[in-house]
Design a protein around this motif. Structure first.
Motif, short mmCIF file in Angstrom:
data_model
loop_
_atom_site.label_atom_id
_atom_site.label_comp_id
_atom_site.label_asym_id
_atom_site.label_seq_id
_atom_site.Cartn_x
_atom_site.Cartn_y
_atom_site.Cartn_z
N ILE A 56 0.84 -1.20 0.00
CA ILE A 56 0.00 0.00 0.00
C ILE A 56 0.87 1.25 0.00
CG2 ILE A 56 -1.58 1.37 1.44
CD1 ILE A 56 -2.95 -1.31 2.16
N PHE A 57 1.93 1.25 0.81
CA PHE A 57 2.81 2.41 0.84
C PHE A 57 3.57 2.57 -0.48
CE2 PHE A 57 2.32 2.58 5.49
CZ PHE A 57 2.26 3.96 5.66
N MET A 58 3.98 1.48 -1.09
CA MET A 58 4.66 1.56 -2.38
C MET A 58 3.73 2.17 -3.43
SD MET A 58 6.77 -2.05 -2.52
CE MET A 58 7.25 -1.75 -4.22
N LYS A 59 2.48 1.73 -3.43
CA LYS A 59 1.50 2.26 -4.37
C LYS A 59 1.25 3.74 -4.10
CE LYS A 59 -3.29 1.65 -5.87
NZ LYS A 59 -4.54 0.87 -5.69
N LEU A 60 1.19 4.09 -2.82
CA LEU A 60 0.94 5.48 -2.45
C LEU A 60 2.06 6.39 -2.93
CD1 LEU A 60 -1.21 7.06 -0.84
CD2 LEU A 60 0.23 6.80 1.17
N TRP A 61 3.32 5.95 -2.76
CA TRP A 61 4.45 6.77 -3.19
C TRP A 61 4.53 6.87 -4.71
CZ3 TRP A 61 7.64 10.44 -1.92
CH2 TRP A 61 8.77 10.66 -2.70
N SER A 62 4.43 5.74 -5.38
CA SER A 62 4.56 5.74 -6.85
C SER A 62 3.42 6.50 -7.53
CB SER A 62 4.63 4.31 -7.38
OG SER A 62 3.43 3.61 -7.10
N GLY A 63 2.24 6.50 -6.90
CA GLY A 63 1.10 7.19 -7.51
C GLY A 63 0.68 8.44 -6.76
N ARG A 64 1.63 9.04 -6.03
CA ARG A 64 1.29 10.16 -5.12
C ARG A 64 0.60 11.32 -5.83
NH1 ARG A 64 6.45 9.43 -6.10
NH2 ARG A 64 7.83 11.09 -6.83
N GLN A 65 0.96 11.58 -7.08
CA GLN A 65 0.32 12.69 -7.79
C GLN A 65 -1.15 12.41 -8.09
OE1 GLN A 65 1.80 15.54 -8.05
NE2 GLN A 65 3.66 14.69 -7.15
N GLY A 66 -1.52 11.15 -8.07
CA GLY A 66 -2.91 10.81 -8.32
C GLY A 66 -3.77 10.77 -7.07
N TYR A 67 -3.15 11.04 -5.92
CA TYR A 67 -3.88 11.01 -4.65
C TYR A 67 -3.89 12.38 -3.98
CZ TYR A 67 -3.91 5.92 -4.88
OH TYR A 67 -4.13 4.62 -5.25
N GLN A 68 -3.81 13.42 -4.76
CA GLN A 68 -3.74 14.76 -4.21
C GLN A 68 -5.01 15.14 -3.44
OE1 GLN A 68 -2.71 17.56 -7.26
NE2 GLN A 68 -0.94 16.39 -7.96
N GLU A 69 -6.13 14.56 -3.83
CA GLU A 69 -7.39 14.93 -3.18
C GLU A 69 -7.68 14.10 -1.94
OE1 GLU A 69 -10.73 15.70 -5.76
OE2 GLU A 69 -9.41 15.87 -7.49
N VAL A 70 -6.76 13.20 -1.59
CA VAL A 70 -6.88 12.47 -0.32
C VAL A 70 -6.38 13.41 0.78
CG1 VAL A 70 -6.04 10.54 1.05
CG2 VAL A 70 -6.64 10.20 -1.36
N LEU A 71 -7.30 13.96 1.56
CA LEU A 71 -6.95 14.95 2.56
C LEU A 71 -6.78 14.35 3.95
CD1 LEU A 71 -9.28 17.89 1.45
CD2 LEU A 71 -6.94 17.40 0.74
N HIS A 72 -7.35 13.18 4.18
CA HIS A 72 -7.27 12.54 5.50
C HIS A 72 -6.54 11.21 5.34
CE1 HIS A 72 -9.89 15.59 7.17
NE2 HIS A 72 -10.67 15.43 6.13
N ILE A 73 -5.21 11.29 5.41
CA ILE A 73 -4.39 10.15 5.02
C ILE A 73 -4.52 8.98 5.99
CG2 ILE A 73 -2.34 10.99 6.25
CD1 ILE A 73 -2.48 9.21 2.81
N GLU A 74 -4.70 9.21 7.28
CA GLU A 74 -4.83 8.11 8.22
C GLU A 74 -6.09 7.30 7.92
OE1 GLU A 74 -4.47 7.42 13.03
OE2 GLU A 74 -5.73 9.05 12.31
#
Length: 211
Positions: A56-74
């Motif tokens: 999950i963390f690998m996906k989050l880092w590699s696709g970080r630009q696609g998750y800009q609208e995720v405001l509540h990361i926890e």
């Protein structure tokens, strides 16, 4: 988690805004152990839980630009771990649950059924191509719900949107996809290849997302 929810959100903002690797590492260290314990409650294996969280963390880092609208990361991380853990259990089961022509019923089939897997894969590939043509926010909402298993209410909390906005965006996404896929679905209905059931399943799948 030492930083608290607001601190984690600040770290995440630095990750996708500035590509800040140190912020990502701090986010990882703050959340990792708690997420692994949470995953282990589902999969009953510490090693598998670690793999799930790391993926999950690998996906989050590699696709970080696609998750800009995720405001509540926890909130996102814990929900993603839950969904990925359930996917893990389904993947390593000898059988899988699938939709049937009756939207109110589910069927159980062997996981190794190659014909069903191939036909369903073809339909989903076309669906993915259509999803890519959606407007960015609508595409993100659809993917969070369809691919990552989030509920509309959870997406609203993660993206700091109203529940109504998420439902409206999802409704328009589904309508657009139905319209885009209609020529392919019509062709498949006329085909003698025996995939009529899969066409019905895909339509039922899209319609079920509006509920």
């Amino acid at each position: 988690m030492r930083n608290g929810k607001d601190g984690l959100n600040v770290l995440w903002q630095r990750v996708w805004q500035e590509n800040d690797q140190r912020a990502f590492q701090e986010l990882f260290h703050c959340c990792y152990q708690g997420l692994v314990r949470f995953a282990a409650e589902y999969v009953s294996s510490h090693e598998s839980a670690e793999e799930i969280v790391s993926d999950i963390f690998m996906k989050l880092w590699s696709g970080r630009q696609g998750y800009q609208e995720v405001l509540h990361i926890e909130k996102y991380l814990f929900t993603a771990v839950r969904n990925q853990s359930l996917n893990y259990l389904r993947k390593f089961s000898a059988y899988r649950v699938v939709p049937t022509e009756n939207p109110e019923q589910l069927g159980i089939v062997p996981s190794h059924d190659p014909y069903k897997a191939s036909e369903w894969k073809e339909l989903l590939a076309r669906l993915d191509a259509a999803v890519e043509m959606l407007p960015p926010r609508r595409r993100k909402i659809f993917r969070l719900i369809r691919e990552e298993g989030f509920r509309p209410k959870e997406v609203a909390e993660i993206m700091n949107l109203s529940h109504r906005t998420v439902e409206t965006q999802l409704f328009h996404a589904v309508k657009t996809l139905q319209h885009t896929l209609q020529p392919f679905l019509t062709t498949k209905r006329k085909s003698p290849s025996g995939v009529n059931a899969d066409v019905t399943l895909l339509l039922a799948f899209l319609m079920s997302m509006q509920g």
